[in-house]
Motif scaffolding. Structure first.
Motif, PDB file in Angstrom:
ATOM      1  N   ARG A 294       0.743  -1.461   0.079  1.00 20.41           N
ATOM      2  CA  ARG A 294      -0.102   0.049  -0.163  1.00 20.41           C
ATOM      3  C   ARG A 294       0.765   1.259  -0.036  1.00 20.41           C
ATOM      4  N   ALA A 295       1.996   1.176   0.771  1.00 26.86           N
ATOM      5  CA  ALA A 295       2.850   2.353   0.860  1.00 26.86           C
ATOM      6  C   ALA A 295       3.304   2.697  -0.538  1.00 26.86           C
ATOM      7  N   ALA A 296       3.937   1.638  -1.392  1.00 27.17           N
ATOM      8  CA  ALA A 296       4.352   1.834  -2.672  1.00 27.17           C
ATOM      9  C   ALA A 296       3.221   2.301  -3.646  1.00 27.17           C
ATOM     10  N   ARG A 297       2.043   1.931  -3.528  1.00 25.09           N
ATOM     11  CA  ARG A 297       0.904   2.390  -4.391  1.00 25.09           C
ATOM     12  C   ARG A 297       0.746   3.840  -4.134  1.00 25.09           C
ATOM     13  N   ASP A 298       0.741   4.126  -2.779  1.00 30.77           N
ATOM     14  CA  ASP A 298       0.195   5.618  -2.485  1.00 30.77           C
ATOM     15  C   ASP A 298       1.328   6.487  -2.833  1.00 30.77           C
ATOM     16  N   ALA A 299       2.622   5.996  -2.845  1.00 30.79           N
ATOM     17  CA  ALA A 299       3.632   6.823  -3.271  1.00 30.79           C
ATOM     18  C   ALA A 299       3.772   7.060  -4.489  1.00 30.79           C
ATOM     19  N   LEU A 300       3.490   5.889  -5.428  1.00 34.58           N
ATOM     20  CA  LEU A 300       2.963   5.875  -7.014  1.00 34.58           C
ATOM     21  C   LEU A 300       2.093   6.962  -7.129  1.00 34.58           C
ATOM     22  N   VAL A 301       1.105   6.878  -6.770  1.00 33.21           N
ATOM     23  CA  VAL A 301      -0.226   7.874  -6.750  1.00 33.21           C
ATOM     24  C   VAL A 301       0.322   9.225  -6.683  1.00 33.21           C
ATOM     25  N   ARG A 302       0.729   9.425  -5.855  1.00 29.44           N
ATOM     26  CA  ARG A 302       1.264  10.880  -5.328  1.00 29.44           C
ATOM     27  C   ARG A 302       2.241  11.222  -6.496  1.00 29.44           C
ATOM     28  N   THR A 303       3.136  10.455  -6.679  1.00 27.91           N
ATOM     29  CA  THR A 303       4.276  10.713  -7.663  1.00 27.91           C
ATOM     30  C   THR A 303       3.616  11.139  -9.001  1.00 27.91           C
ATOM     31  N   VAL A 304       2.802  10.267  -9.699  1.00 25.84           N
ATOM     32  CA  VAL A 304       2.337  10.419 -11.003  1.00 25.84           C
ATOM     33  C   VAL A 304       1.251  11.635 -10.934  1.00 25.84           C
ATOM     34  N   ARG A 305       0.624  11.904 -10.011  1.00 28.25           N
ATOM     35  CA  ARG A 305      -0.391  12.810  -9.679  1.00 28.25           C
ATOM     36  C   ARG A 305       0.402  14.496  -9.958  1.00 28.25           C
ATOM     37  N   THR A 306       1.769  14.505  -9.245  1.00 31.86           N
ATOM     38  CA  THR A 306       2.289  15.576  -9.166  1.00 31.86           C
ATOM     39  C   THR A 306       3.003  15.769 -10.562  1.00 31.86           C
ATOM     40  N   LEU A 307       3.715  14.870 -11.029  1.00 35.18           N
ATOM     41  CA  LEU A 307       4.429  14.787 -12.410  1.00 35.18           C
ATOM     42  C   LEU A 307       3.442  15.488 -13.661  1.00 35.18           C
ATOM     43  N   CYS A 308       2.050  14.475 -13.420  1.00 33.82           N
ATOM     44  CA  CYS A 308       0.968  14.914 -14.463  1.00 33.82           C
ATOM     45  C   CYS A 308       0.445  16.504 -14.298  1.00 33.82           C
ATOM     46  N   ALA A 309       0.474  16.816 -13.035  1.00 30.98           N
ATOM     47  CA  ALA A 309       0.091  18.361 -12.786  1.00 30.98           C
ATOM     48  C   ALA A 309       1.353  19.317 -13.304  1.00 30.98           C
ATOM     49  N   LEU A 310       2.389  18.881 -12.979  1.00 38.01           N
ATOM     50  CA  LEU A 310       3.460  19.914 -13.599  1.00 38.01           C
ATOM     51  C   LEU A 310       3.666  19.935 -15.008  1.00 38.01           C
ATOM     52  N   SER A 311       3.229  18.714 -15.891  1.00 38.32           N
ATOM     53  CA  SER A 311       3.690  18.622 -17.126  1.00 38.32           C
ATOM     54  C   SER A 311       2.162  18.894 -17.753  1.00 38.32           C
ATOM     55  N   GLY A 312       1.062  19.200 -17.269  1.00 35.01           N
ATOM     56  CA  GLY A 312      -0.156  19.405 -17.887  1.00 35.01           C
ATOM     57  C   GLY A 312      -0.673  18.190 -18.557  1.00 35.01           C
ATOM     58  N   VAL A 313      -0.283  16.834 -18.061  1.00 34.87           N
ATOM     59  CA  VAL A 313      -1.153  15.767 -18.877  1.00 34.87           C
ATOM     60  C   VAL A 313      -2.155  15.239 -17.874  1.00 34.87           C
ATOM     61  N   ASP A 314      -3.207  14.880 -18.461  1.00 35.51           N
ATOM     62  CA  ASP A 314      -4.530  14.308 -17.907  1.00 35.51           C
ATOM     63  C   ASP A 314      -4.281  12.944 -17.479  1.00 35.51           C
ATOM     64  N   PRO A 315      -4.066  12.527 -16.395  1.00 32.53           N
ATOM     65  CA  PRO A 315      -3.797  11.241 -16.017  1.00 32.53           C
ATOM     66  C   PRO A 315      -4.940  10.324 -16.265  1.00 32.53           C
ATOM     67  N   SER A 316      -6.233  10.804 -16.575  1.00 40.67           N
ATOM     68  CA  SER A 316      -7.507  10.043 -16.821  1.00 40.67           C
ATOM     69  C   SER A 316      -7.704   9.721 -18.301  1.00 40.67           C
TER      70      SER A 316
END
Length: 367
Positions: A294-316
């Motif tokens: 769960r810790a790895a999955r939580d970190a993955l979601v946080r990381t991808v969310r941040t990278l998508c926000a910074l780059s303007g990519v819609d993760p959905s």
């Protein structure tokens, strides 16, 4: 308290009490008063130099002369399937499947597979389909002469108030012991971010994950000849994020301060033929038959969310990825799995079957 926990607490505490060093502090978002910065708790640490012994495995067990904790399997042509087993004081262990391919440069330069040696291993045996002899490398990340490194510690990617982005803590390259003398000139340049791709390492994680990091770094940089580690970021089972491929600048992943809609990532070597504009994140561990923690999955979601926000990519979203260098094109999820690019089971069957959970969480509002 076991040794692994002690090591982890020392890792988390590395640099504690040191002054924060601002490595980047430039305007983000067209001068709207926000800034992106990477802050590193500066300090010094020492790590063993990685050693290697190259051996040809020709259908019989081989015994390295020195200590080893990982083995790289390097079949001719960089692709293939087979099996590996380790030998120890009690004789040979069980056969493990090994599959090589799918990782590599956009020029098609694929690389070998990496396996962690079990405790007490004294040798190993490799069989690859259609090959009488296979080149291998016995890698020692633990017992080499130690070298002192400056700047080792933890970093924090500060996101400057970009909507949906969260500050991202990470272990710097120096913090996991990357020997910058091994790294070559990474000439893939940088390109606008189009997608994020998730991988798994397909092997167990060492009690000290920094050993796994150094083994992957050696495989990718030296044995595969990719000039540097292929992934942009890596995440261990406790949710710690590690800086991967060097960017040449103060920020991880990005070649310059990211502006949503035009952010550029350095080109990695994690999805052969589809690397330009593709951020690669690897979860350390093997998720063929088990889910990441769960810790790895939580970190993955946080990381991808941040990278998508910074780059303007819609993760959905689904996107038509187009490689700006080779012209290769494919329709994929904006947050893809390595197997979406073909030629691999990565990031593991168990994780892939439930990867929709990651995408669902990324589609939900921050909160």
């Amino acid at each position: 308290m076991d040794g692994a926990m002690v090591r982890r607490r020392r890792l988390v505490a590395a640099g504690a009490g040191a002054a924060a060093l601002v490595l980047g502090d430039r305007l983000l978002g067209g001068g709207r008063g926000t800034a992106a910065a990477a802050r590193v708790l500066a300090g010094e640490s020492d790590f063993p130099r990685t050693g290697v012994e190259r051996l040809a495995a020709a259908g019989a067990p081989v015994t390295p002369h020195g200590a080893f904790d990982h083995v790289a399997v390097l079949p001719a042509g960089g692709t293939g399937e087979g099996r590996v087993r380790f030998t120890g004081p009690d004789g040979p262990g069980p056969w493990r499947p090994v599959r090589v391919g799918g990782h590599g440069t956009d020029g098609g330069q694929e690389g070998g597979a990496l396996l962690q040696a079990p405790p007490g291993a004294t040798g190993y045996e490799v069989e690859m389909e259609g090959q009488d002899a296979v080149e291998t490398a016995a890698i020692d990340t633990r017992s080499g002469r130690r070298r002192r490194m400056s700047g080792a510690g933890h970093g924090l990617l500060e996101t400057g108030g970009v909507s949906g982005a969260l500050p991202l803590p990470y272990v710097t390259r120096a913090g996991w012991g990357a020997d910058e003398g091994l790294r070559g000139d990474v000439d893939g340049g940088s390109h606008p971010v189009q997608v994020v791709t998730v991988h798994h390492a397909a092997m167990p994680v060492a009690a000290d994950p920094r050993e796994t990091m150094r083994a992957i770094y050696w495989l990718h940089t030296v044995e595969n000849g990719w000039a540097d580690i292929g992934y942009h970021l890596l995440i261990d089972p406790e949710g710690t994020v590690y800086e991967g491929r060097a960017t040449g600048g103060p920020l991880p992943v990005f070649s310059d301060v990211p502006v949503p809609g035009s952010a550029r990532c350095v080109t990695g070597a994690h999805a052969v033929g589809h690397n330009a504009g593709n951020i690669g994140i690897c979860l350390l561990g093997d998720y063929t038959s088990a889910m990441p923690s769960r810790a790895a999955r939580d970190a993955l979601v946080r990381t991808v969310r941040t990278l998508c926000a910074l780059s303007g990519v819609d993760p959905s979203s689904r996107v038509r990825y187009a490689n700006p260098v080779s012209g290769a094109s494919r329709e994929v999820h904006a947050v893809a799995m390595h197997r979406d690019w073909g030629g691999t089971a990565c990031p593991g069957d168990a994780f892939a079957a439930r990867f929709w959970e990651v995408r669902d969480r990324l589609s939900a509002p921050v909160g």
